[in-house]
Design a protein around this motif. Sequence first.
Motif, PDB file in Angstrom:
ATOM      1  N   GLY A  69      -1.938   7.940  -3.896  1.00  0.00           N
ATOM      2  CA  GLY A  69      -1.084   7.782  -2.711  1.00  0.00           C
ATOM      3  C   GLY A  69      -0.340   6.460  -2.715  1.00  0.00           C
ATOM      4  O   GLY A  69      -0.033   5.902  -3.763  1.00  0.00           O
ATOM      5  N   CYS A  70      -0.102   5.970  -1.524  1.00  0.00           N
ATOM      6  CA  CYS A  70       0.785   4.811  -1.334  1.00  0.00           C
ATOM      7  C   CYS A  70      -0.031   3.516  -1.262  1.00  0.00           C
ATOM      8  O   CYS A  70      -0.915   3.377  -0.414  1.00  0.00           O
ATOM      9  CB  CYS A  70       1.576   5.028  -0.051  1.00  0.00           C
ATOM     10  SG  CYS A  70       2.592   3.631   0.372  1.00  0.00           S
ATOM     11  N   ARG A  71       0.294   2.570  -2.114  1.00  0.00           N
ATOM     12  CA  ARG A  71      -0.424   1.267  -2.128  1.00  0.00           C
ATOM     13  C   ARG A  71      -0.136   0.476  -0.846  1.00  0.00           C
ATOM     14  O   ARG A  71      -0.993  -0.244  -0.345  1.00  0.00           O
ATOM     15  CB  ARG A  71       0.000   0.424  -3.352  1.00  0.00           C
ATOM     16  CG  ARG A  71      -0.332   0.983  -4.728  1.00  0.00           C
ATOM     17  CD  ARG A  71      -1.787   1.311  -4.906  1.00  0.00           C
ATOM     18  NE  ARG A  71      -2.110   2.610  -4.426  1.00  0.00           N
ATOM     19  CZ  ARG A  71      -3.176   2.907  -3.664  1.00  0.00           C
ATOM     20  NH1 ARG A  71      -4.010   1.980  -3.300  1.00  0.00           N
ATOM     21  NH2 ARG A  71      -3.413   4.124  -3.265  1.00  0.00           N
ATOM     22  N   CYS A  72       1.078   0.574  -0.382  1.00  0.00           N
ATOM     23  CA  CYS A  72       1.431  -0.213   0.808  1.00  0.00           C
ATOM     24  C   CYS A  72       0.723   0.351   2.031  1.00  0.00           C
ATOM     25  O   CYS A  72       0.214  -0.396   2.872  1.00  0.00           O
ATOM     26  CB  CYS A  72       2.940  -0.220   1.002  1.00  0.00           C
ATOM     27  SG  CYS A  72       3.778  -0.965  -0.407  1.00  0.00           S
ATOM     28  N   GLN A  73       0.678   1.672   2.126  1.00  0.00           N
ATOM     29  CA  GLN A  73      -0.004   2.285   3.262  1.00  0.00           C
ATOM     30  C   GLN A  73      -1.511   1.965   3.206  1.00  0.00           C
ATOM     31  O   GLN A  73      -2.139   1.721   4.242  1.00  0.00           O
ATOM     32  CB  GLN A  73       0.220   3.795   3.254  1.00  0.00           C
ATOM     33  CG  GLN A  73      -0.186   4.464   4.537  1.00  0.00           C
ATOM     34  CD  GLN A  73       0.714   5.644   4.849  1.00  0.00           C
ATOM     35  OE1 GLN A  73       1.709   5.500   5.549  1.00  0.00           O
ATOM     36  NE2 GLN A  73       0.386   6.804   4.313  1.00  0.00           N
TER      37      GLN A  73
ATOM     38  N   PRO B 183       8.289  -2.993  -6.976  1.00  0.00           N
ATOM     39  CA  PRO B 183       7.977  -1.647  -7.474  1.00  0.00           C
ATOM     40  C   PRO B 183       8.206  -0.579  -6.411  1.00  0.00           C
ATOM     41  O   PRO B 183       8.316   0.596  -6.721  1.00  0.00           O
ATOM     42  CB  PRO B 183       6.492  -1.741  -7.844  1.00  0.00           C
ATOM     43  CG  PRO B 183       6.205  -3.207  -7.935  1.00  0.00           C
ATOM     44  CD  PRO B 183       7.118  -3.877  -6.965  1.00  0.00           C
ATOM     45  N   CYS B 184       8.250  -0.973  -5.135  1.00  0.00           N
ATOM     46  CA  CYS B 184       8.633  -0.067  -4.049  1.00  0.00           C
ATOM     47  C   CYS B 184       9.241  -0.946  -2.961  1.00  0.00           C
ATOM     48  O   CYS B 184       9.011  -2.164  -2.943  1.00  0.00           O
ATOM     49  CB  CYS B 184       7.425   0.694  -3.510  1.00  0.00           C
ATOM     50  SG  CYS B 184       6.361  -0.341  -2.509  1.00  0.00           S
ATOM     51  N   HIS B 185       9.967  -0.313  -2.034  1.00  0.00           N
ATOM     52  CA  HIS B 185      10.732  -1.115  -1.072  1.00  0.00           C
ATOM     53  C   HIS B 185       9.837  -1.956  -0.160  1.00  0.00           C
ATOM     54  O   HIS B 185      10.276  -2.950   0.395  1.00  0.00           O
ATOM     55  CB  HIS B 185      11.621  -0.200  -0.240  1.00  0.00           C
ATOM     56  CG  HIS B 185      10.833   0.790   0.542  1.00  0.00           C
ATOM     57  ND1 HIS B 185      10.263   1.898  -0.032  1.00  0.00           N
ATOM     58  CD2 HIS B 185      10.458   0.814   1.838  1.00  0.00           C
ATOM     59  CE1 HIS B 185       9.590   2.571   0.886  1.00  0.00           C
ATOM     60  NE2 HIS B 185       9.692   1.932   2.026  1.00  0.00           N
TER      61      HIS B 185
ATOM     62  N   ALA C  61       2.794  11.328  -3.593  1.00  0.00           N
ATOM     63  CA  ALA C  61       2.797  10.608  -4.883  1.00  0.00           C
ATOM     64  C   ALA C  61       3.833   9.498  -4.755  1.00  0.00           C
ATOM     65  O   ALA C  61       4.957   9.624  -5.231  1.00  0.00           O
ATOM     66  CB  ALA C  61       3.152  11.569  -6.010  1.00  0.00           C
ATOM     67  N   CYS C  62       3.441   8.430  -4.079  1.00  0.00           N
ATOM     68  CA  CYS C  62       4.422   7.420  -3.687  1.00  0.00           C
ATOM     69  C   CYS C  62       5.116   6.830  -4.908  1.00  0.00           C
ATOM     70  O   CYS C  62       4.488   6.460  -5.894  1.00  0.00           O
ATOM     71  CB  CYS C  62       3.746   6.320  -2.864  1.00  0.00           C
ATOM     72  SG  CYS C  62       4.944   5.446  -1.853  1.00  0.00           S
ATOM     73  N   MET C  63       6.415   6.743  -4.847  1.00  0.00           N
ATOM     74  CA  MET C  63       7.252   6.194  -5.909  1.00  0.00           C
ATOM     75  C   MET C  63       7.092   6.959  -7.230  1.00  0.00           C
ATOM     76  O   MET C  63       7.392   6.430  -8.293  1.00  0.00           O
ATOM     77  CB  MET C  63       6.932   4.702  -6.149  1.00  0.00           C
ATOM     78  CG  MET C  63       7.140   3.821  -4.959  1.00  0.00           C
ATOM     79  SD  MET C  63       8.886   3.737  -4.543  1.00  0.00           S
ATOM     80  CE  MET C  63       8.851   4.345  -2.870  1.00  0.00           C
TER      81      MET C  63
HETATM   82 FE1  FES Z   1       4.240   3.397  -1.193  1.00  0.00          FE
HETATM   83 FE2  FES Z   1       4.821   0.799  -1.469  1.00  0.00          FE
HETATM   84  S1  FES Z   1       3.584   2.046  -2.751  1.00  0.00           S
HETATM   85  S2  FES Z   1       5.714   2.200  -0.078  1.00  0.00           S
END
Ligand code: FES
Length: 373
Positions: free
Chosen positions: A316-320, A261-263, A241-243
């Motif tokens: 999950g993670c948007r960046c991933q 919003p995330c690093h 559950a990212c961030m």
């Molecule tokens: Fe997971 Fe950016 S949303 S690191």
Amino acid sequence: MAGSEKSSLTKPRWLLAELTYACPLQCPYCSNPLDYARLGDELSTEEWKRVLSEARALGAVQLGLSGGEPLTRRDLAEIVTHARQLGYYTNLITSGYGLDEVRIAELKSAGLDHIQVSIQSPEKLLNDELAGTESFEHKLKVARWVKQHGYPMVLCVVIHRQNIHQMQQILEMADELGADYLELANTQYYGWALLNRDHLLPTREQFAEAEAIAQSYKEKVKGRMKIYYVVPDYYEDRPKACMNGWGTTFLTIAPDGMALPCHAARELPGLNCPSVRDFSIREIWYESAAFNRFRSYGWMKEPCRSCPEKEKDFGGCRCQAYLMTGDMADADPVCSKSPHHHRVLEAIASTQRSASDKPLFFRNARNSRALTG
Ligand code: FES
């Protein structure tokens, strides 16, 4: 955004202040952006104070001071003093390089609550090789000073293929140093870590063996040292559950003032993250397109949209998702329901096969400029 919509939003609780991208170390698993050496001027002391005040007024209570290496900022104690006056719980996240007893005492009298020291390996040779800097003995000294000066002793070791075989020694080192907390943070693959993934991702067997060692040590040190084992999400079949959900809890401010919003969000194309130099923290949190982009569930595509677990993992993670599929609104490929899950399995398979023939890139300004044109 209308007042009633604003009031339904949670407030930022965690502020991560990345004070600088400068760092004397060169860890190849750093999550800083590849192009960090090209980014603009760092925020001034007064700008940081304003950011801290505005975020606190909005509800932030935990403050992480990180980087790069935050100790390279000579105004660190002044920033800590301001943060304590505002009522933050303050955490310094450091490699320990450049820390001495005078500075520890200075930070203590400024009101710093907590110092987390990272060590690359329990073995000098590997520690210094991974850090790209001779630093092992000094880090051990720093860990002891931190304890002597009355801070909780928090040790962090980032785990990856180069050091995972040392799990037992890592645990013994932490115990010997009197660590109150040990964070075993399996590498997350963003920034430099993604670039070097073929060198860093452990095999499934290595991961399982290391986890078993850590779990049994947990029992041995119960009541004395707390061990946090951050599982590598590539070996999960549901995403993290990212961030804690985008724009719900965490607010990161990068050294140049970009609010994220995330690093890792700087890497997401078209997100247009706002700068604290142009907007207040309140405007950024409530009004900016970047912070609203993945709030709630309306942005989701299938399979997330109809997934009964979406309120638990937020897709999950948007960046991933972006880094592995090219679309930041896709399900995180770590999820076995994702149509792109095979990309994670392929990354794992390639690591099982053989050592990488790609070079290992250390995180430094020269490589940053060379890699980002
Ligand atoms: Fe997971 Fe950016 S949303 S690191």
